[in-house]
Structures are given as structure tokens and as C-alpha cells.
Design an enzyme around this catalytic site. Structure first.
Site, PDB file in Angstrom:
ATOM      1  N   CYS A  92      -3.170  15.499  -8.915  1.00  0.00           N
ATOM      2  CA  CYS A  92      -4.610  15.617  -8.647  1.00  0.00           C
ATOM      3  C   CYS A  92      -5.241  14.248  -8.414  1.00  0.00           C
ATOM      4  O   CYS A  92      -6.421  14.156  -8.083  1.00  0.00           O
ATOM      5  CB  CYS A  92      -5.296  16.338  -9.796  1.00  0.00           C
ATOM      6  SG  CYS A  92      -4.350  17.751 -10.347  1.00  0.00           S
ATOM      7  N   CYS A 240     -12.150  26.185 -16.768  1.00  0.00           N
ATOM      8  CA  CYS A 240     -11.195  25.744 -15.743  1.00  0.00           C
ATOM      9  C   CYS A 240     -11.928  25.412 -14.445  1.00  0.00           C
ATOM     10  O   CYS A 240     -12.899  26.073 -14.080  1.00  0.00           O
ATOM     11  CB  CYS A 240     -10.188  26.849 -15.450  1.00  0.00           C
ATOM     12  SG  CYS A 240      -9.333  27.450 -16.910  1.00  0.00           S
ATOM     13  N   HIS A 366     -12.112  22.037  -6.739  1.00  0.00           N
ATOM     14  CA  HIS A 366     -11.027  21.089  -6.988  1.00  0.00           C
ATOM     15  C   HIS A 366      -9.856  21.327  -6.028  1.00  0.00           C
ATOM     16  O   HIS A 366      -8.822  21.867  -6.425  1.00  0.00           O
ATOM     17  CB  HIS A 366     -10.590  21.229  -8.451  1.00  0.00           C
ATOM     18  CG  HIS A 366      -9.565  20.232  -8.894  1.00  0.00           C
ATOM     19  ND1 HIS A 366      -9.391  19.001  -8.302  1.00  0.00           N
ATOM     20  CD2 HIS A 366      -8.628  20.292  -9.897  1.00  0.00           C
ATOM     21  CE1 HIS A 366      -8.408  18.350  -8.919  1.00  0.00           C
ATOM     22  NE2 HIS A 366      -7.928  19.110  -9.875  1.00  0.00           N
TER      23      HIS A 366
END
Lengths: 419, 140
Positions: A92, A240, A366
Site C-alpha cells: 500500500c 476498514c 484506498h
């Protein structure tokens, strides 16, 4: 820690709308959207002829889209071939690394202008496969066979933080509530709804279907209910970040040429990168991400600044607990004290140190490999006073920090900016 | 130990797990211990390693109860109605290691206490017609 051999600035930054785009938009489409947005946000214009190289951050188009070798694909789409194009991978933190490597390459004198890309198209795969692809960022040999999922690893870290510092599920919920409120103000965010709005629409749906209307009196009630499914105790669905398709684009330029593109470049004051063992069990401590501490130390030292100087930050909230750890590991608050600051509202848009005004990974979304570059997009806007809607921090900040974390803390990139 | 001649590789460590033995390596120069095993000491760069058999006893350092599991665990019947625990355990000898935590009430994770004493257990499952053994832990 040395200084950069010459100064480097972001002269233009943009992003695609983040969201669920597949199949209407795939990686190449999202990237072109981001490039066009960044060109439009470069005051005096910029084109492929100005750019010397293309640095691409992407975690795993191999697993998400069966596409490797992204460098030339991304470069060609915007007319950058035959110039050098390379992909960087650090889970990430992939585009955080691409950004940092671009800074170092320009500082070295090898290039004057670099286009940094962050791209990830995740929703081509069903959720089970997305989860499994993400798990490739954790240790496949010993953690994965023991049942570790990505939320599971952060939940494990959360359990240790809860035990040591008395952190609670409500503390995590405050992070989610704040980031969703910020997402409402970001037209590029995947989720532009506050948790209160989501709660009310759920109640409305129940009423319309003739079902019992839940008697949640506030967001906390809603977040503690079965509507907020447990994923990995103590992390629930709303702890999340989202599964997202998106891209971001940054134009970096050397001090010698930066003013050609804009009168108000956003200067890189410091950059740092740290690493930690891939598995949680191979680390000395579970409640601190040492890679963050190392990256921050390097960046502060290069900038000649400290945590108290930072006026706004985008931190890597892949899970709500990660925002709390980041606030501590970056030195903004003592270990165990971030939750107190969150309760005080310090990290809100009008607080003493606004964090994740973009909505964070929680609400903005994300797309893993695009996230590091997207952090810098938000900072570019905030430092120039052009953040959309009601999201611009009032007294326009001048010094900012971005924190991009890979995997369960194995890689971290921290950058410090000044306008 | 019988492992004395085995090469210091992941495969050797996993073979020992298959034989229901939790092993590690110890640096003969600085005394650092590794589970899973390592050939190269990351503290002092020595390769002067020896095999050690771990007691398997330790304390629960951190855990989670997972409702949305990995494909392997879903295959084993775990899920929303049957969560499983992933844990990190600090072994009595010092190193930490990951394993599934069994013998606890996974659906009431608030009853599972960090710091509690646990011991290694070797969990058997069938995979592609073969018996597979994984390291797990259970409360003492």
C-alpha cells in the site's frame, strides 16, 4: 541524514474520482483521468514534452488485473514513451515509494521533471479474491497459514494497543466518524456520506420496507449494532478502508525549473523511508510501527523540523487503529495519548492538527497502489488553499506531512512539505 | 537433537512442524533465538547456528477473532457463524510466533485474555488428500 542535492517541488497534482469503476473504467482510463486532472491543476500548463520520466506506484495489477509491466503502459497512454518508465512496489506504500524515488532522482540531477503515477483497479475481482490478493502483502509462509487476513493483522495490533493503553472500540469509531465527515466534503471521495447519514438512510429503508426501525440514538449505537458487521475482532466493517479503483498523478520539478510551471510550488522539505520485518511475530513490539518511526525520523531530520511544526497531515488509515498508531509513531502525541486527542477533536478539520481532511482511506477510498500519491494530492490542495467544498482548513497551513504505510507496517514513507 | 544435521532452511522447520515439533535456531555467538528458524543471525551477522527444540509454552501477546477468513479457513468451515482466532504468542524462551488459537470461545473474544498462558498444539487437517499439520496454541 543528508539534504537533497537540489530542491524538488510538486508543481501539479490531481486524481481520478475514487470509487467502484470497473468495468466502466480500468487502470488505463483511471490514470488518464488523473493525468488530465493534474495537468489542469498545473497553473502554467505542462505536457509530455516537459516530463523526463514516469514513476509508477502499483501494488498488484498482476493479481487484480493479470497485468504486469505497468511502466511503459502508463507512460504510453499520456505520450511519455520513449522516456524511462518504471513501476515501484511496496504494497500500500507503492506510490509513496514512487514519489520518494522521483524526489531522489530529481535531486540527483538525473531528471528535471518526473510524472509520478499511482494506480490500482481492485474491483475487477470478487471480494474474496481482493482479500486474498491483499494478503500477499503480509507474510505468506507463517502468518497466512495461521489464518491471518489483512484486517486480522491490524486487529491483532489493535488488541495489543487496547490492552496496553486502554484504547476502546469507541476510540476507533471516532476516527471513522471524523473521516467520513471529511469525505462528505471531497468530490473525489468514494464515500461522500457521513456515518450519521448512512445510519439515517438505513433507518429510512427499514421504515419503507415495513420492518422494525432500529432505535439507534447516535452513530455509536449504530456502529455497535449488527449492522456494522464484525470482520476481525475488534475491527468491524466501518473500521476498514474501502476497496477502490482510482489513480493519482503528481508532477515533480527541480528548483531550477519549478517556477516555469507555477508561482506557488509545494516544496519537499524532507523525505524518509523505513522498513520492519514482514511478520508481526518477527518484530520486537506490536503497538508501534517502527518503520513509521524510522521514516519520520529521517524526514524530520532532513527538513530540520519536528512533529510540533506539522500543521496538517494525511496519514495511512487503512484501518481506524492505523490512524491512532500513526498519530503516535509520527510523534504528534505520546504513545497511548492519541485517543485523548481524538476525543478532544484535535484531528478534526477545525482542530489543532487536522488529519485526513481528504476523508482518508476510510471514506476517500484506498486503491492501494494509488494511495501514497493521493495523499500528496490532498496536501497540494490544502497548502495552496484550493481544497474543494468546505474542506479547506481555515488558516491555510504552510507545513504538512504525508504518511504512507505498506502491508501491516513493513514499509513506510513519510514526506514533509512546505509552501 | 535429531535435527542437528538438517540444513537451516524453511523446509526443515516445516518438516519439524509436520512431525509435531516446534524448533528454532540459536546463535552460538550472541545467543539470539529464532522461531521460525534463521541461518543468519540478524543481530550479529553470525552463521554459527544450532537447532533448539522449543518448549512450546508461552503467553498470548495479541490476537483477533476472524469472521471473514482466508480461503483456506473458509474451506475448513470457518466463517461468520464460526469465527477462528489468529494469535501471536511470546514463547517462554523469548521469540514470538503466529498460530491459530484453539480451545477458546472465538465467538466471545472479550473473554480471551492477553497475557494468558498457552502451549503449542499441532493442528491436523486434510488438504488434497494429504494430512497437513499446522502450529497452533491452546490455553494451559
Amino acid at each position: 541524514m543528508g539534504k537533497l542535492a537540489r530542491k524538488v517541488a510538486i508543481v501539479g497534482a490531481g486524481m481520478s474520482k475514487f470509487g467502484v469503476h470497473y468495468p466502466k473504467k480500468r487502470n488505463p482510463d483511471l490514470w488518464v483521468d488523473a493525468w488530465l486532472d493534474a495537468v489542469q491543476k498545473t497553473d502554467n500548463g505542462i505536457g509530455p514534452k516537459d516530463v523526463d520520466a514516469c514513476y509508477v506506484g502499483n501494488f498488484t495489477s498482476d493479481l487484480f488485473n493479470h497485468q504486469g509491466h505497468l511502466g511503459p503502459q502508463i507512460a504510453d497512454l499520456v505520450g511519455l514513451c520513449p522516456k524511462p518508465a518504471s513501476r515501484f512496489e511496496g504494497a500500500c506504500a507503492s506510490s509513496g515509494i514512487a514519489l520518494r524515488q522521483a524526489i531522489l532522482a530529481i535531486a540527483s540531477g538525473a531528471h528535471d521533471v518526473i510524472a509520478v503515477a499511482g494506480v490500482e483497479c481492485m474491483t475487477e475481482q470478487p471480494t474474496v479474491k481482493v482479500t486474498d490478493a491483499l494478503a500477499a502483502a503480509s507474510d505468506a509462509l507463517f502468518e497466512y497459514p495461521a489464518g491471518a487476513t489483512f484486517p486480522g493483522l491490524y486487529a491483532t495490533v489493535a488488541s495489543a494497543h487496547f490492552k496496553e493503553f486502554g484504547t476502546t472500540e469507541e476510540d476507533l469509531m471516532r476516527v471513522a466518524i471524523k473521516n467520513h465527515e471529511n469525505g462528505v466534503e471531497n468530490p473525489y471521495a468514494q464515500m461522500q456520506k457521513s456515518i450519521k447519514q448512512l445510519m439515517e438512510s438505513k433507518k429510512k429503508k427499514c421504515a419503507e420496507r415495513g420492518m422494525d426501525v432500529p432505535d439507534w440514538k447516535d452513530e455509536f449505537d449504530f456502529l455497535k449494532s449488527s449492522s456494522n458487521m464484525m470482520i476481525a475482532y475488534p475491527l468491524r466493517l466501518f473500521d476498514c478502508s474501502l476497496v477502490t479503483d482510482g489513480a493519482a498523478c503528481l508532477f515533480l520539478a527541480a528548483e531550477d525549473v519549478a517556477k516555469k510551471y507555477t508561482d506557488t510550488p509545494v516544496w519537499i522539505e524532507g523525505t524518509g523511508q523505513g522498513s520492519a520485518a514482514l511478520s508481526l511475530h518477527d518484530r520486537d513490539i506490536l503497538t508501534t510501527f517502527t518503520a513509521t518511526k524510522e521514516a519520520a525520523k529521517q524526514a524530520y531530520q532532513m527538513a530540520g523540523l519536528g512533529p510540533k511544526d506539522i500543521q496538517i497531515a494525511e496519514v495511512h488509515d487503512c484501518f481506524t487503529i492505523a490512524e491512532i498508531l500513526a498519530m503516535e509513531d509520527l510523534g504528534f502525541y505520546e504513545k497511548g495519548k492519541a485517543t485523548e486527542a481524538i476525543r478532544n477533536g484535535d484531528s478534526k478539520r477545525d482542530g489543532s492538527l487536522p488529519i485526513n481532511t481528504s476523508g482518508g482511506l476510510k471514506a476517500k477510498g484506498h486503491p492501494v497502489g494509488a494511495t501514497g500519491a493521493a495523499h500528496a494530492v490532498e496536501i497540494f490542495k490544502q497548502l495552496r488553499g484550493i481544497a474543494e467544498r468546505n474542506r479547506q482548513v481555515k488558516e491555510k497551513p504552510e507545513i504538512a506531512l504525508t504518511h504512507n504505510l505498506g502491508g501491516s507496517g513493513g514499509t513506510c514513507v513519510v514526506n514533509i512539505y512546505r509552501v | 537433537m535429531s535435527e542437528v544435521k538438517k540444513p537451516f532452511t524453511i523446509e526443515s522447520y516445516l518438516e519439524n512442524i509436520q512431525n509435531k515439533k516446534l524448533t528454532g535456531t540459536k546463535c552460538k555467538d550472541c545467543g539470539e533465538m529464532y522461531v521460525p528458524i534463521r541461518k543468519l543471525c540478524k543481530k550479529c551477522s553470525s552463521t554459527n547456528m544450532e537447532w533448539i527444540e522449543m518448549s512450546g509454552e508461552g503467553k498470548l501477546a495479541a490476537f483477533t477473532s476472524i469472521t471473514v477468513g482466508t480461503p483456506l479457513f473458509v474451506e475448513r468451515g470457518y466463517g461468520r457463524n464460526k469465527p477462528y482466532c489468529f494469535s501471536v504468542v511470546t514463547l517462554k524462551e523469548g521469540p514470538m510466533i503466529s498460530g491459530q488459537l484453539v480451545g477458546v470461545d472465538e465467538s466471545k473474544p472479550e473473554t480471551i485474555k492477553i497475557g494468558m498462558s498457552v502451549k503449542a498444539t499441532f493442528l491436523e487437517s486434510e488438504s488434497n488428500g494429504k494430512t497437513r499439520v499446522d502450529l497452533g496454541f491452546e490455553p494451559i
